[in-house]
Motif scaffolding. Structure first.
Motif, PDB file in Angstrom:
ATOM      1  N   ASP A  14       0.846  -1.187   0.000  1.00  9.96           N
ATOM      2  CA  ASP A  14       0.000   0.000   0.000  1.00  9.96           C
ATOM      3  C   ASP A  14       0.885   1.243   0.000  1.00  9.96           C
ATOM      4  O   ASP A  14       2.031   1.210   0.480  1.00  9.96           O
ATOM      5  CB  ASP A  14      -0.918   0.017   1.234  1.00  9.96           C
ATOM      6  N   LYS A  15       0.370   2.317  -0.542  1.00  9.35           N
ATOM      7  CA  LYS A  15       1.072   3.599  -0.549  1.00  9.35           C
ATOM      8  C   LYS A  15       0.048   4.699  -0.382  1.00  9.35           C
ATOM      9  O   LYS A  15      -0.866   4.850  -1.203  1.00  9.35           O
ATOM     10  CB  LYS A  15       1.846   3.791  -1.855  1.00  9.35           C
ATOM     11  N   VAL A  16       0.187   5.467   0.696  1.00  8.90           N
ATOM     12  CA  VAL A  16      -0.748   6.546   0.976  1.00  8.90           C
ATOM     13  C   VAL A  16       0.049   7.813   1.299  1.00  8.90           C
ATOM     14  O   VAL A  16       1.265   7.778   1.471  1.00  8.90           O
ATOM     15  CB  VAL A  16      -1.673   6.199   2.169  1.00  8.90           C
ATOM     16  N   VAL A  17      -0.657   8.926   1.359  1.00  7.93           N
ATOM     17  CA  VAL A  17      -0.044  10.197   1.743  1.00  7.93           C
ATOM     18  C   VAL A  17      -0.616  10.610   3.097  1.00  7.93           C
ATOM     19  O   VAL A  17      -1.835  10.663   3.274  1.00  7.93           O
ATOM     20  CB  VAL A  17      -0.320  11.293   0.698  1.00  7.93           C
ATOM     21  N   LEU A  61       0.829  -0.090  11.951  1.00  5.21           N
ATOM     22  CA  LEU A  61       0.864   0.901  10.875  1.00  5.21           C
ATOM     23  C   LEU A  61      -0.018   2.095  11.208  1.00  5.21           C
ATOM     24  O   LEU A  61       0.362   3.252  10.961  1.00  5.21           O
ATOM     25  CB  LEU A  61       0.411   0.262   9.564  1.00  5.21           C
ATOM     26  N   ASN A  62      -1.177   1.849  11.759  1.00  8.45           N
ATOM     27  CA  ASN A  62      -2.083   2.946  12.127  1.00  8.45           C
ATOM     28  C   ASN A  62      -1.470   3.831  13.207  1.00  8.45           C
ATOM     29  O   ASN A  62      -1.651   5.054  13.198  1.00  8.45           O
ATOM     30  CB  ASN A  62      -3.428   2.391  12.597  1.00  8.45           C
ATOM     31  N   GLU A 104       3.823   0.987   2.609  1.00  9.29           N
ATOM     32  CA  GLU A 104       3.775  -0.263   3.362  1.00  9.29           C
ATOM     33  C   GLU A 104       4.289  -1.391   2.469  1.00  9.29           C
ATOM     34  O   GLU A 104       3.941  -1.471   1.293  1.00  9.29           O
ATOM     35  CB  GLU A 104       2.340  -0.559   3.793  1.00  9.29           C
ATOM     36  N   ALA A 105       5.124  -2.254   3.045  1.00  9.78           N
ATOM     37  CA  ALA A 105       5.686  -3.355   2.265  1.00  9.78           C
ATOM     38  C   ALA A 105       6.012  -4.519   3.177  1.00  9.78           C
ATOM     39  O   ALA A 105       6.154  -4.360   4.389  1.00  9.78           O
ATOM     40  CB  ALA A 105       6.945  -2.897   1.520  1.00  9.78           C
ATOM     41  N   GLY A 125      18.124  -0.940  -2.821  1.00 10.00           N
ATOM     42  CA  GLY A 125      17.118  -1.372  -3.769  1.00 10.00           C
ATOM     43  C   GLY A 125      15.966  -2.104  -3.120  1.00 10.00           C
ATOM     44  O   GLY A 125      15.005  -2.478  -3.792  1.00 10.00           O
ATOM     45  N   LYS A 126      16.071  -2.337  -1.804  1.00 10.69           N
ATOM     46  CA  LYS A 126      15.002  -3.023  -1.069  1.00 10.69           C
ATOM     47  C   LYS A 126      14.435  -2.067  -0.014  1.00 10.69           C
ATOM     48  O   LYS A 126      13.391  -1.484  -0.199  1.00 10.69           O
ATOM     49  CB  LYS A 126      15.550  -4.288  -0.408  1.00 10.69           C
ATOM     50  N   LEU A 127      15.153  -1.927   1.114  1.00  8.60           N
ATOM     51  CA  LEU A 127      14.713  -0.980   2.128  1.00  8.60           C
ATOM     52  C   LEU A 127      15.082   0.450   1.757  1.00  8.60           C
ATOM     53  O   LEU A 127      14.456   1.395   2.199  1.00  8.60           O
ATOM     54  CB  LEU A 127      15.345  -1.321   3.490  1.00  8.60           C
ATOM     55  N   MET A 128      16.126   0.587   0.942  1.00  6.01           N
ATOM     56  CA  MET A 128      16.599   1.898   0.521  1.00  6.01           C
ATOM     57  C   MET A 128      16.990   1.839  -0.952  1.00  6.01           C
ATOM     58  O   MET A 128      17.299   0.773  -1.473  1.00  6.01           O
ATOM     59  CB  MET A 128      17.837   2.315   1.341  1.00  6.01           C
TER      60      MET A 128
END
Length: 362
Positions: A14-17, A61-62, A104-105, A125-128
């Motif tokens: 997921d990707k949110v702002v 996450l919340n 989120e990953a 390339g994974k976490l950074m």
């Protein structure tokens, strides 16, 4: 991405702002004079934790999102953008609550399996994003020995002065070893002016300066040839480091620096440490940042944290950070060319210890 003979994959779920919890009026905010001395320099950080024994992943996450939203209400420029302001004819913060990307990953690997010493193999390339650097640990007893050697001329030197002197010399030795004979080698130290600018102005001013999140830095530097450094003793180098560092440790220095920038604000400005095209290493001390305890969101303390400089940066950047396992140890982040990293690994193995799961106790 390999870890030994194994591979792991990261999947974005997921990707949110995330926006500031309390909105404000859209406005422009100019940079301070001291901000203008530091070029655009993307330095990030990441923190690793053990798997919590309570709470679901969505709940965690919340919690993070809610905390970030509240933090952005206090530090609202961070939720904006840096844009060109035609009215002021300079780049400024556009405080428009654009928000922060929250990604989120999940990864099919355990933290203890990551090769944290060489992030090229496990982090990039994974976490950074992709970059070249190394993360090592220097143990308490080695720091003490280094400090004693740097103080052999009869003047006690700090651990940071001793470490900077050692780093300056070993980079010079690496230059000589790789064929760059007698070339200039520069080293600079970032000096925080928050405490110095508020000296004598009362407790309220001290608290205001302590909470300032912009750049309040001076970057005194020294310059010598690699051959000079090769022939100098560590204590002699430490004396030079101490002398140029002392030029930036007073309130008057920072007040003069602010006035100097004000007179030239319309011109492109940069600190000498960033202007040189010669070999230059910036050393920044983060050993006073209490992230190991303060970055607890309710599921435990940080197991490991480090800096991150994108691969596009050619700047040589070294940061000292507190170890999460031993208060007397340092974690050293190095954004250096690989030839220097390889030289340090092969010639200073007695000083540095690669970070691994055993050291981090995970």
């Amino acid at each position: 991405m390999g870890i030994g003979d194994n591979y792991f994959f990261v999947k974005v779920t997921d990707k949110v702002v995330v926006h500031a919890e309390e909105p404000w009026n859209d406005h422009w905010l100019s940079f301070t004079n001291l901000d203008l001395l530091v070029p655009p320099f993307d330095v990030g950080s990441f923190f690793c934790y053990k798997k919590p024994s309570h709470g679901s992943f969505p709940d965690l996450l919340n919690t993070l999102k809610a905390s970030l939203s509240r933090a952005l209400s206090l530090y609202y420029p961070l939720a904006g953008e840096i844009l060109w302001n035609p009215a002021a004819e300079e780049n400024q913060f556009r405080c428009n609550n654009r928000g922060i990307d929250f990604i989120e990953a999940v990864a099919d690997v355990e933290l203890k399996e990551l090769n944290l010493y060489n992030p090229d193999e496990s982090i990039e390339g994974k976490l950074m994003p992709k970059k070249l650097h190394g993360v090592l640990a220097i143990q308490g007893e080695q720091l003490n020995k280094l400090q004693l050697v740097a103080s052999e001329n009869g003047q006690r030197r700090s651990k940071l002065e001793a470490f900077t002197s050692f780093l300056w010399k070993i980079v010079a030795l690496s230059m000589e070893d790789s064929g760059n004979h007698n070339k200039l080698c520069n080293v600079a130290l970032a000096v925080d002016g928050r405490r110095r600018l508020s000296e004598g102005d009362g407790e309220e001013k001290e608290k205001l300066m302590a909470s300032h999140f912009g750049n309040v830095l001076s970057m005194p530097s020294g310059s010598k040839t690699s051959q000079e450094l090769m022939e100098m003793s560590l204590s002699t180098i430490a004396t030079d480091v101490h002398e140029f560092l002392q030029t930036a440790t007073t309130k008057d220095h920072f007040l003069d620096l602010i006035d100097w920038v004000e007179e030239r604000r319309s011109q492109p400005l940069v600190a000498i440490a960033f202007a040189s095209k010669e070999m230059s290493v910036m050393v920044s001390s983060g050993t006073r940042f209490h992230t190991n305890g303060d970055m607890d969101f309710g599921w435990g303390k940080v197991v490991f944290g480090s800096c991150h400089v994108p691969s596009g940066r050619e700047d040589c950047y070294v940061s000292t950070l507190p170890s999460p396992t031993n208060n007397n140890d340092w974690v050293i982040y190095m954004h250096l060319p690989m030839k220097h990293m390889n030289y340090i690994e092969s010639h200073a193995g007695h000083m540095f210890k690669p970070l691994d799961s055993d050291y981090l106790e995970i």
